[in-house]
Scaffold this active site. Structure first.
Site, short mmCIF file in Angstrom:
data_model
loop_
_atom_site.label_atom_id
_atom_site.label_comp_id
_atom_site.label_asym_id
_atom_site.label_seq_id
_atom_site.Cartn_x
_atom_site.Cartn_y
_atom_site.Cartn_z
N LYS A 23 0.86 -1.18 0.00
CA LYS A 23 0.00 0.00 0.00
C LYS A 23 0.90 1.23 0.00
CE LYS A 23 -1.53 1.38 3.93
NZ LYS A 23 -0.79 2.67 4.03
N ASP A 154 -5.87 0.20 8.71
CA ASP A 154 -5.47 0.07 7.30
C ASP A 154 -6.00 -1.20 6.63
OD1 ASP A 154 -4.12 2.43 7.43
OD2 ASP A 154 -2.11 1.57 7.33
#
Length: 304
Positions: A23, A154
């Site tokens: 990410k 997240d």
């Protein structure tokens, strides 16, 4: 293979695998702090073609999964009950899925504590993998994002693994449809970063949100141009804690063709945007030659 026929699998046979992409926070604005201490964020995230892999292997005698870790960064992780892969398996079981009869194997290609969501991506990939092997009851499957959020702020965005604007503490996700694939260099100097320590050094928590995101970008140069009006509010406190991060940013920025260099997340990984794959490959080769101890990867993000 589904839960109905898993019991007939040969020991050691593959039940499935899932990819856990890195990410990358292209921009990360810290916009406030809640009463519970969590910071409010406004971030544009994208996902790279480099990542970890989680595999499920038949182990008919197992009542719950074991975990083996391999790969270049395996030594950075301990196989403990609070490992995010094993926690994700327990969340799947609590939601009504089966986790008996299998073992899990994580191939760790992403540096640990590096600002590119490795642990969160691993947890999300585990949820996807176990959901494919042993689907959750319909009612619980609809709550998958909430189950993911229980593992970390997240994890829901990593569960989607598509370009998104993330706000709140990261759990409010808005797809970004017009983001092209971005040729990208990822560089980490081999320094693990403590996210709480970086937030502790943050001088101001009440910063402006992202500017409006265009509905489409022509190319990576257009993305870089828009990103210049944004920032990563954690970059300065991370550099204050670990000055070598500034050296990495400067080194990537100095490469011919680099459109933008910035730290991702809480660091220490730095990304560089380039106009094409060839320029990324050349930059990666030069930086590897100059800094053989650094982790240097030529990759690209997925388009919307």
């Amino acid at each position: 293979m589904t839960a109905d026929d898993r019991s007939g699998a040969e020991p050691g046979s593959a039940l499935g695998s899932a990819f856990a992409p890195a990410k990358v926070n292209l921009a990360l604005h810290v916009t406030g702090r809640r009463a519970d201490g969590y910071h409010r964020l406004d971030s544009l995230v994208a996902f790279a073609a480099i990542g970890d892999t989680i595999e499920a292997i038949a182990d008919p005698a197992a009542t719950e999964p074991s975990l083996a870790i391999q790969g270049p960064f395996a030594s950075g992780l301990a196989i403990e009950p609070d490992n995010l892969v094993l926690r994700a398996a327990r969340v799947h079981a609590a939601a009504g899925g089966r986790i008996d009869g299998l073992a899990l194997r994580l191939t760790k290609r992403l540096p640990v504590a590096s600002g590119i969501g490795g642990g969160s991506a691993d947890a999300a990939a585990t949820l996807r993998l176990l959901g494919a092997i042993s689907p959750l009851p319909d009612a619980r499957a609809s709550e998958l994002a909430a189950l993911a959020a229980s593992l970390g702020a997240d994890v829901p965005m990593c569960l989607l693994s598509t370009p998104a604007r993330a706000s709140g503490i990261g759990e409010i996700l808005e797809p970004v449809p017009g983001l092209p694939a971005l040729p990208m260099l990822l560089v980490n100097p081999g320094i693990a970063v403590s996210t709480p320590a970086v937030f502790k050094r943050l001088e101001r928590a009440n910063n402006p949100a992202l500017p409006p995101i265009p509905s489409a970008f022509a190319d990576s140069a257009a993305v870089a141009e828009w990103l210049r009006a944004t920032r990563n509010d954690l970059e300065a406190p991370a550099i204050a804690a670990l000055p070598p991060i500034a050296d990495v940013i400067a080194r990537v920025e100095a490469e011919p063709g680099c459109l933008l260099a910035r730290m991702s997340g809480s660091g220490a990984t730095v990304f560089g945007l380039f106009p094409d794959a060839a320029s990324v490959d050349r930059a990666a080769a030069r930086i590897r030659a100059d800094h053989p101890a650094w982790w240097v990867v030529s990759t690209r993000t997925a388009a919307s």
